[in-house]
Motif scaffolding. Sequence first.
Motif, PDB file in Angstrom:
ATOM      1  N   THR A  65       1.030  -1.731  -0.241  1.00  0.00           N
ATOM      2  CA  THR A  65      -0.442   0.283   0.229  1.00  0.00           C
ATOM      3  C   THR A  65       1.385   1.184   0.207  1.00  0.00           C
ATOM      4  O   THR A  65       0.564   2.000  -0.617  1.00  0.00           O
ATOM      5  N   GLY A  66       1.712   1.345   0.818  1.00  0.00           N
ATOM      6  CA  GLY A  66       2.524   2.388   1.217  1.00  0.00           C
ATOM      7  C   GLY A  66       3.255   2.968  -0.554  1.00  0.00           C
ATOM      8  O   GLY A  66       3.402   3.763  -0.910  1.00  0.00           O
ATOM      9  N   HIS A  67       4.099   1.581  -0.999  1.00  0.00           N
ATOM     10  CA  HIS A  67       5.044   1.426  -2.407  1.00  0.00           C
ATOM     11  C   HIS A  67       4.022   2.023  -3.588  1.00  0.00           C
ATOM     12  O   HIS A  67       4.371   3.618  -3.956  1.00  0.00           O
ATOM     13  N   ILE A  68       2.454   1.763  -3.815  1.00  0.00           N
ATOM     14  CA  ILE A  68       1.911   2.380  -4.925  1.00  0.00           C
ATOM     15  C   ILE A  68       1.312   3.196  -4.556  1.00  0.00           C
ATOM     16  O   ILE A  68       1.494   4.260  -4.852  1.00  0.00           O
ATOM     17  N   ALA A  69       1.032   4.137  -3.146  1.00  0.00           N
ATOM     18  CA  ALA A  69       0.766   5.427  -2.921  1.00  0.00           C
ATOM     19  C   ALA A  69       2.027   6.481  -3.625  1.00  0.00           C
ATOM     20  O   ALA A  69       1.945   7.554  -3.575  1.00  0.00           O
ATOM     21  N   GLU A  70       3.064   5.715  -2.543  1.00  0.00           N
ATOM     22  CA  GLU A  70       4.158   6.012  -3.548  1.00  0.00           C
ATOM     23  C   GLU A  70       4.496   6.576  -5.003  1.00  0.00           C
ATOM     24  O   GLU A  70       4.772   8.110  -5.345  1.00  0.00           O
ATOM     25  N   SER A  71       4.327   5.997  -5.359  1.00  0.00           N
ATOM     26  CA  SER A  71       3.722   5.982  -7.316  1.00  0.00           C
ATOM     27  C   SER A  71       3.424   6.607  -7.495  1.00  0.00           C
ATOM     28  O   SER A  71       3.383   7.277  -8.821  1.00  0.00           O
ATOM     29  N   VAL A  72       2.216   6.590  -6.653  1.00  0.00           N
ATOM     30  CA  VAL A  72       1.115   7.329  -7.193  1.00  0.00           C
ATOM     31  C   VAL A  72       1.125   8.924  -7.351  1.00  0.00           C
ATOM     32  O   VAL A  72       1.337   9.448  -8.055  1.00  0.00           O
ATOM     33  N   ALA A  73       2.226   9.135  -6.054  1.00  0.00           N
ATOM     34  CA  ALA A  73       1.865  10.586  -5.365  1.00  0.00           C
ATOM     35  C   ALA A  73       3.391  11.352  -6.330  1.00  0.00           C
ATOM     36  O   ALA A  73       3.127  12.602  -6.984  1.00  0.00           O
ATOM     37  N   ALA A  74       3.746  10.284  -6.617  1.00  0.00           N
ATOM     38  CA  ALA A  74       5.279  10.937  -7.551  1.00  0.00           C
ATOM     39  C   ALA A  74       4.917  10.956  -9.050  1.00  0.00           C
ATOM     40  O   ALA A  74       4.627  12.135 -10.251  1.00  0.00           O
ATOM     41  N   THR A  75       3.586   9.965  -9.834  1.00  0.00           N
ATOM     42  CA  THR A  75       2.540  10.273 -10.679  1.00  0.00           C
ATOM     43  C   THR A  75       2.325  11.738 -10.890  1.00  0.00           C
ATOM     44  O   THR A  75       2.200  12.821 -11.919  1.00  0.00           O
ATOM     45  N   LEU A  76       1.284  12.383  -9.953  1.00  0.00           N
ATOM     46  CA  LEU A  76       0.669  13.174  -9.015  1.00  0.00           C
ATOM     47  C   LEU A  76       1.524  14.129 -10.043  1.00  0.00           C
ATOM     48  O   LEU A  76       1.196  16.170 -10.133  1.00  0.00           O
ATOM     49  N   LEU A  77       2.649  14.312  -8.618  1.00  0.00           N
ATOM     50  CA  LEU A  77       3.323  15.974  -8.681  1.00  0.00           C
ATOM     51  C   LEU A  77       4.687  15.869 -10.336  1.00  0.00           C
ATOM     52  O   LEU A  77       4.411  16.613 -10.835  1.00  0.00           O
ATOM     53  N   VAL A  78       4.600  14.571 -10.501  1.00  0.00           N
ATOM     54  CA  VAL A  78       5.078  14.657 -12.213  1.00  0.00           C
ATOM     55  C   VAL A  78       3.973  15.640 -13.330  1.00  0.00           C
ATOM     56  O   VAL A  78       4.517  16.413 -14.036  1.00  0.00           O
ATOM     57  N   GLU A  79       2.957  15.106 -13.620  1.00  0.00           N
ATOM     58  CA  GLU A  79       2.163  15.783 -13.974  1.00  0.00           C
ATOM     59  C   GLU A  79       1.841  17.159 -13.347  1.00  0.00           C
ATOM     60  O   GLU A  79       1.049  17.523 -14.433  1.00  0.00           O
ATOM     61  N   ALA A  80       2.478  17.574 -12.253  1.00  0.00           N
ATOM     62  CA  ALA A  80       1.689  18.973 -12.322  1.00  0.00           C
ATOM     63  C   ALA A  80       3.056  19.194 -12.565  1.00  0.00           C
ATOM     64  O   ALA A  80       3.482  20.951 -12.088  1.00  0.00           O
ATOM     65  N   GLY A  81       4.192  18.898 -12.986  1.00  0.00           N
ATOM     66  CA  GLY A  81       5.382  19.652 -13.848  1.00  0.00           C
ATOM     67  C   GLY A  81       6.701  19.606 -12.749  1.00  0.00           C
ATOM     68  O   GLY A  81       7.728  20.208 -12.819  1.00  0.00           O
TER      69      GLY A  81
END
Length: 201
Positions: A65-81
């Motif tokens: 759960t923690g690993h997937i949360a980290e991956s999702v957070a990274a994607t949200l940040l990258v999508e925001a620049g």
Amino acid sequence: MADTFESKVRLATRRAATRPLDVDLVRSHLVKEPRAAEIAFARALDVGIAGLEAHERHGGMNAVTGHIAESVAATLLVEAGWHVLEQFTQTASGGHGIDLAVLAPDMSSVFVVEVKGSLSRRGWPRLSRGELDQFTLEWLNKPDNPGMASLGMTGDDVSGLVMLINFARREWKAVATPDFDEVVGLSEDTCLDDPSGWSSR
């Protein structure tokens, strides 16, 4: 008794706006050859944690759960620049210090990111308490924080972002800190792609 950093994060979390979480984005981070804990996570994403057998809630579920949360957070940040400088890339999280280090979209400042994920609809996950409370300056500067060592920085050189992801609610929140003392929750009007107004150095 003085407010702790963790209590400030909790207060800011309550004030932060909830943002929708795209379940398809979450599914895009599921591994193609899942182990038992990853299969259980995928089931919990669809039917809820209450729909799992007792044995499925153990065996690495929290780490996945923690690993997937980290991956999702990274994607949200990258999508925001944002630009990822450091990310823990194993298939399970835990014990490594910071989760992410990112460069702001305007490349003016570095933020370290702590990500917390939950499959429970009850409340939002919290920072850990211990000998050194998580995400404090002392915790960032501890000798066994590989992410910070890799950056060659200390807590005085960076700002912070805590991202909370609730898979059950399909929502996420974030709070920011410029100095690991003051904490502000990101509001509905706060743009993730422009940290200049909320927590930059």
